[in-house]
Enzyme design. Structure first.
Site, mmCIF file in Angstrom:
data_model
loop_
_atom_site.group_PDB
_atom_site.id
_atom_site.type_symbol
_atom_site.label_atom_id
_atom_site.label_comp_id
_atom_site.label_asym_id
_atom_site.label_seq_id
_atom_site.Cartn_x
_atom_site.Cartn_y
_atom_site.Cartn_z
ATOM 1 N N GLU A 104 79.684 129.547 41.230
ATOM 2 C CA GLU A 104 80.611 129.852 42.277
ATOM 3 C C GLU A 104 79.840 129.903 43.551
ATOM 4 O OE1 GLU A 104 84.012 132.541 40.526
ATOM 5 O OE2 GLU A 104 82.016 133.399 40.273
ATOM 6 N N GLU A 149 82.881 132.895 32.210
ATOM 7 C CA GLU A 149 83.105 134.481 32.031
ATOM 8 C C GLU A 149 84.171 134.655 31.011
ATOM 9 O OE1 GLU A 149 81.797 133.336 36.226
ATOM 10 O OE2 GLU A 149 82.957 132.237 34.676
#
Length: 693
Positions: free
Chosen positions: A106, A126
């Site tokens: 990210e 995640e």
């Protein structure tokens, strides 16, 4: 505060370096220092590009997961950092290497350019922690690589190679060799380019009809929210929002979804799994500078299914292996299995034909046990007959070279006795592999009373080299996993005698989340194998004074119903498909009548789950009380990797805390009252009672 983020210059290129070993995790301190560094660079007039790098073996490999257990994740929010990156007036290049995961990817997505070493792996894993990307991953990635590719990465959590990342446009270019020098040259080539067009948050994303169909199909295949699918479903929905909400609103939606997922039992369980597996590798009270023994060659006694699988586990990691057995027929079959396994893997493109040939070539089969004498590690892997194992260890003690480690693959027997038979007890421990040994990741490492510390440490280190998850157990019947399994199987058999069918029992436990119900599991592993464990217990006087104990598996064995291998066991088999068998049901009914057990029709799925799992949990508490396991997380790791316990429930010990230890105690007391508890099956361990108060 230590300096975790530094800024240097090479001419007109600013180099921002994160140094937070071992994985450069995005902790609060890293975020604070990175925010300050970027804020200062925004006002610098003498730079033309920024390189965002990480020191050590990897670019940022994720967040500091320990912060997820705090009531609120400490500021600054990652999105503040990402907004700063996007607002820079000069190009910012993410310089990626190692494993670029989660918050690390990210961070890279918020930069204007992304370059990487060709060996880099990257992904957004995640969902494997019961959460979703919370730093813009579900909003930026679809804008960069397209909705469908982004959805696949985000919902599966799978990593991809740098080459694949280049193909889909996730990275701009790949480098080999000196990453730093090549990136400096790259930065100078893009200096002065338009940054605004490279800000992903400004790019449009629209879901086509095909995208919407893919989304629907993918979501329909996900587990339900109650069965471990909460995070994946939330991630899919958040990714969909990238095509229906303005970027800023999409970020807000994603962040709230992340917080909601973080607070679920699913996420708490999966985070506990993450930490427990890593903690299990640590042995308390061992000095850090303890020298390890050298393991360069491995010998295995017994070329049956287990021994052959163990041999392939070591060959897969590059170890030369001597596989010894007295039976020429057994050795011939082992050779066939090894060749067919590797050829099958090559045919499925899991390995190359050259790798298949090399691995098979590392395994030498022989009838001569003297060929084991030069091996650094010798593992006994014959079937569960104590007298045979004792004779083997006596022989190994005579022929093994000084300093060689001797291990038993026994699943239940007393390794202390085997150690004494060897005459070199300090060199002996247990290495309990799980079948199929070349696939299953769990390895129970059994420390004997006299096992030398460096022997235990050596095998724990070796386990990682062969791709196993090692857990230390003390010596007791069945060690951690199979000792707990006894209560689970005992109650499954009692339920059969009381009128439940194998299909009903298995479905109840599979609906709970177990990878396979107990009846299917025993049929697959072999009824004969399971029965011999009970018979060995009987020979050693370890069975309870109860003539109904495990009578089902003994009767099935007696009648030659060995499971899948004979097409009949608890079920009848059509190929590998289990079918409810009237003959087996009659056998269960006859046994019940013979032992005065009344059959009934009111057994619920909830009763099946409680009666099978609560004795298992109670035994786990006893194992901790006795010091057989170091930590409750070690027990959970055994059950997650060896017995198919659902990871989204965290393991049996963690599960007990989520439903409340007091509820477990109350249910056990109720079953004790209902059965009379003459054999102590429902007695509550002291530590479980204490935890319930």
């Amino acid at each position: 505060m230590s300096e975790l983020v530094t800024c240097t210059k090479d001419g007109d290129i600013s180099i921002v370096t994160i140094n937070n070993p071992p994985i450069n995790a995005s902790s609060q301190a890293v975020r604070e220092q990175l925010k300050a560094a970027l804020a200062q660079l925004r006002n610098a007039a003498d730079i033309k590009a920024v390189m965002l790098c990480c020191a050590g073996r990897t670019f940022m490999a994720g967040a500091d997961i320990r912060e997820f257990d705090l009531p609120e994740i400490p500021a600054p929010d990652p999105n503040e950092i990402h907004a700063l990156l996007e607002s820079m007036q000069v190009p910012v290049v993410a310089v990626m290497h190692g494993t670029v995961l989660g918050g690390g990817l990210e961070l890279g997505l918020a930069c204007h350019y992304r370059v990487a070493l060709a060996s880099t792996e990257m992904g957004l894993p995640e969902v494997k922690l019961g959460i979703l990307p919370g730093g813009g991953g579900t909003q930026r990635l679809p804008r960069l690589v397209g909705f469908t590719k982004a959805l696949d990465m985000i919902v599966t959590g799978k990593s991809m190679s740098a080459a694949n990342a280049l193909d889909i446009g996730l990275v701009d270019t790949l480098f080999d060799g000196d990453l730093h020098a090549q990136t400096l040259e790259y930065c100078r080539s893009i200096a002065g380019s338009d940054c605004a067009s490279r800000v992903l948050g400004r790019l449009p994303v629209e879901l086509s009809a095909t995208d919407k169909l893919v989304l629907e199909e993918r979501v329909n295949k996900l587990p339900s929210t109650e069965k471990g699918g909460n995070a994946a479903r939330a991630a899919a929905k958040s990714t969909e929002k990238a095509g229906s909400l303005p970027f800023a609103e999409g970020l807000k939606y994603e962040r709230q979804a992340f917080i909601d997922c973080r607070n679920t039992n699913e996420s708490k369980a999966l985070r506990q799994v993450f930490f427990a597996e890593r903690e299990a590798a640590r042995i308390p009270n061992l000095p850090r500078d303890l020298g390890l023994r050298t393991i360069q060659s491995v010998g295995i006694v017994g070329a049956g299914t287990m021994g052959t699988g163990i041999a392939m586990s070591f060959a897969n990691a590059g170890f030369p292996v001597v596989l010894q057995d007295l039976s020429p027929q057994t050795l011939s079959r082992a050779d066939e299995i090894i060749d067919s396994t590797y050829q099958g893997s090559a045919a499925k493109n899991r390995i190359t034909p050259e790798q298949a040939q090399h691995r098979a070539g590392l395994i030498t089969t022989t009838e001569d046990d003297m060929q084991l004498s030069s091996c650094d590690l010798i593992i006994e892997a014959v079937f569960e007959n104590f007298d045979i194992k004792k004779a083997i260890f006596k022989r190994l003690g005579q022929i093994a070279k000084p300093g060689a480690i001797l291990a038993s693959n026994t699943s239940s027997l007393d390794v202390n006795v085997l150690a004494q038979c060897s005459g070199r007890a300090a060199d002996v421990l247990g290495m309990h592999f799980f079948s199929p040994a070349n696939i299953m990741r769990l390895l129970e490492v059994v420390r004997c009373d006299q096992t030398a510390p460096e022997v235990l440490a050596t095998i724990m280190h070796l386990a990682k080299r062969i791709g196993k998850v090692p857990v230390v157990s003390g010596v007791c019947f069945g060690f951690i996993g199979n000792r707990m399994l006894e209560g689970y199987l005992r109650e499954a058999e009692f339920l059969l005698l009381e009128g439940a069918t194998p299909g009903f029992i298995d479905k109840a436990l599979e609906d709970y989340g177990m990878a396979m119900g107990p009846c299917r599991m025993i049929d697959m592993a072999g009824v004969d194998v399971a029965s011999k464990v009970v018979l060995e217990q009987k020979k050693s006087g370890n069975l309870p004074d109860d003539d109904t104990y495990r009578v089902v598996v003994q009767k099935l064995h007696e009648q030659g119903r060995f499971g899948q291998k004979t097409s009949s066991g608890y079920y009848r088999y059509e190929g590998r498909t289990p079918v409810e068998d009237s003959e087996a049901l009659t056998l269960f009914s006859d046994l019940a009548q013979q032992h005065g057990i009344t059959q009934r029709t009111d057994i619920s799925a909830q009763e099946v789950v409680e009666r099978c799992l609560y004795p298992l949990i109670a035994e786990g508490y006893r194992i901790l009380e006795e010091g057989i396991a170091y930590r409750s997380g070690d027990i959970d790791t055994v059950w997650l990797h060896g017995y198919g316990f659902p990871a989204y429930r965290g393991g049996p010990m963690f599960y007990a805390t989520t439903i409340g230890e007091s509820n477990v105690v109350a249910s056990m007391q109720r079953y004790a009252k209902n059965t009379g508890n003459t054999s102590g099956y429902w007695s509550v361990p002291a530590s479980l009672s204490k935890g319930a108060n």
